[in-house]
Design a protein around this motif. Structure first.
Motif, PDB file in Angstrom:
ATOM      1  N   ASP A  70       0.823  -1.217   0.000  1.00 28.44           N
ATOM      2  CA  ASP A  70       0.000   0.000   0.000  1.00 28.44           C
ATOM      3  C   ASP A  70       0.853   1.261   0.000  1.00 28.44           C
ATOM      4  OD1 ASP A  70      -2.205  -1.634   0.042  1.00 28.44           O
ATOM      5  OD2 ASP A  70      -2.521  -1.448   2.214  1.00 28.44           O
ATOM      6  N   VAL A  71       1.918   1.272   0.788  1.00 28.50           N
ATOM      7  CA  VAL A  71       2.805   2.436   0.840  1.00 28.50           C
ATOM      8  C   VAL A  71       3.497   2.644  -0.500  1.00 28.50           C
ATOM      9  CG1 VAL A  71       4.914   3.338   1.899  1.00 28.50           C
ATOM     10  CG2 VAL A  71       3.138   2.362   3.330  1.00 28.50           C
ATOM     11  N   MET A  72       3.948   1.555  -1.127  1.00 25.22           N
ATOM     12  CA  MET A  72       4.626   1.684  -2.414  1.00 25.22           C
ATOM     13  C   MET A  72       3.675   2.177  -3.507  1.00 25.22           C
ATOM     14  SD  MET A  72       7.715   1.228  -1.833  1.00 25.22           S
ATOM     15  CE  MET A  72       8.324   1.271  -3.484  1.00 25.22           C
ATOM     16  N   LEU A  73       2.430   1.718  -3.483  1.00 27.49           N
ATOM     17  CA  LEU A  73       1.458   2.224  -4.451  1.00 27.49           C
ATOM     18  C   LEU A  73       1.212   3.718  -4.256  1.00 27.49           C
ATOM     19  CD1 LEU A  73      -1.172  -0.673  -4.566  1.00 27.49           C
ATOM     20  CD2 LEU A  73       0.383   0.035  -6.380  1.00 27.49           C
ATOM     21  N   TYR A  74       1.114   4.151  -3.004  1.00 32.00           N
ATOM     22  CA  TYR A  74       0.929   5.572  -2.704  1.00 32.00           C
ATOM     23  C   TYR A  74       2.134   6.389  -3.166  1.00 32.00           C
ATOM     24  CZ  TYR A  74       0.175   9.794   0.048  1.00 32.00           C
ATOM     25  OH  TYR A  74       0.015  11.086   0.441  1.00 32.00           O
ATOM     26  N   LEU A  75       3.338   5.895  -2.881  1.00 32.01           N
ATOM     27  CA  LEU A  75       4.546   6.608  -3.300  1.00 32.01           C
ATOM     28  C   LEU A  75       4.692   6.634  -4.815  1.00 32.01           C
ATOM     29  CD1 LEU A  75       7.141   5.403  -0.639  1.00 32.01           C
ATOM     30  CD2 LEU A  75       6.012   7.618  -0.782  1.00 32.01           C
ATOM     31  N   LYS A  96       2.182   6.754  -6.915  1.00 31.81           N
ATOM     32  CA  LYS A  96       1.244   7.771  -7.393  1.00 31.81           C
ATOM     33  C   LYS A  96       1.814   9.176  -7.206  1.00 31.81           C
ATOM     34  CE  LYS A  96      -2.942   5.081  -6.717  1.00 31.81           C
ATOM     35  NZ  LYS A  96      -4.180   4.931  -5.974  1.00 31.81           N
ATOM     36  N   ILE A  97       2.465   9.408  -6.068  1.00 30.76           N
ATOM     37  CA  ILE A  97       3.093  10.715  -5.820  1.00 30.76           C
ATOM     38  C   ILE A  97       4.224  10.954  -6.807  1.00 30.76           C
ATOM     39  CG2 ILE A  97       4.474  12.025  -4.159  1.00 30.76           C
ATOM     40  CD1 ILE A  97       2.753  10.823  -1.951  1.00 30.76           C
ATOM     41  N   ALA A  98       5.042   9.923  -7.041  1.00 29.38           N
ATOM     42  CA  ALA A  98       6.157  10.068  -7.984  1.00 29.38           C
ATOM     43  C   ALA A  98       5.651  10.327  -9.394  1.00 29.38           C
ATOM     44  CB  ALA A  98       7.037   8.817  -7.947  1.00 29.38           C
ATOM     45  N   GLU A  99       4.567   9.662  -9.783  1.00 31.42           N
ATOM     46  CA  GLU A  99       3.994   9.895 -11.109  1.00 31.42           C
ATOM     47  C   GLU A  99       3.487  11.328 -11.238  1.00 31.42           C
ATOM     48  OE1 GLU A  99       0.519   8.067 -14.032  1.00 31.42           O
ATOM     49  OE2 GLU A  99       0.814   7.266 -12.016  1.00 31.42           O
ATOM     50  N   LEU A 100       2.844  11.824 -10.194  1.00 26.58           N
ATOM     51  CA  LEU A 100       2.363  13.203 -10.210  1.00 26.58           C
ATOM     52  C   LEU A 100       3.528  14.193 -10.307  1.00 26.58           C
ATOM     53  CD1 LEU A 100      -0.036  15.171  -9.923  1.00 26.58           C
ATOM     54  CD2 LEU A 100       0.350  15.074  -7.456  1.00 26.58           C
ATOM     55  N   LEU A 101       4.597  13.939  -9.545  1.00 26.63           N
ATOM     56  CA  LEU A 101       5.757  14.822  -9.609  1.00 26.63           C
ATOM     57  C   LEU A 101       6.424  14.781 -10.978  1.00 26.63           C
ATOM     58  CD1 LEU A 101       7.362  14.235  -6.100  1.00 26.63           C
ATOM     59  CD2 LEU A 101       6.131  16.252  -6.899  1.00 26.63           C
TER      60      LEU A 101
END
Length: 102
Positions: free
Chosen positions: A55-60, A62-67
């Motif tokens: 779950d943490v890796m999926l969240y990270l 998504k953040i990395a993709e947005l950045l």
């Protein structure tokens, strides 16, 4: 000769922690490094053990993709602005020098 010897000694001192850790965890009498972590679980058990990590890796991700999207947008904008600036400078220089003649 002395410089080479000093370089060899310094190099051996620099990699000595690596050599010691390899000797303590290798098959030379120590225990394997996999005995102390969760990698020895079967693939079917890993999904239950690593749910929080997943779950943490999926969240990270998504953040990395947005950045990355934001960064790509700013690179595009800066490229367009640089082109516009140099085009403006080129046209001004052409006007100043009378159509390209120096």
């Amino acid at each position: 000769m002395w410089k080479s010897l000093v370089a060899l000694i310094v190099g051996l001192l620099a990699i000595s922690p690596l050599l010691l850790s390899m000797a303590s965890y290798g098959p030379m009498g120590g225990k394997y490094i996999t005995d102390n972590n969760y990698r020895h679980f079967s693939p079917y058990e890993r999904s239950a053990k690593y749910t929080l990590v997943n779950d943490v890796m999926l969240y990270l991700n998504k953040i990395a993709e947005l950045l990355l999207v934001i960064g790509a947008f700013f690179v595009f904008i800066m490229t367009v602005l640089e082109y516009w600036k140099f085009d403006k400078m080129y046209k001004l220089e052409q006007q100043h020098h009378g159509g390209g003649r120096h």
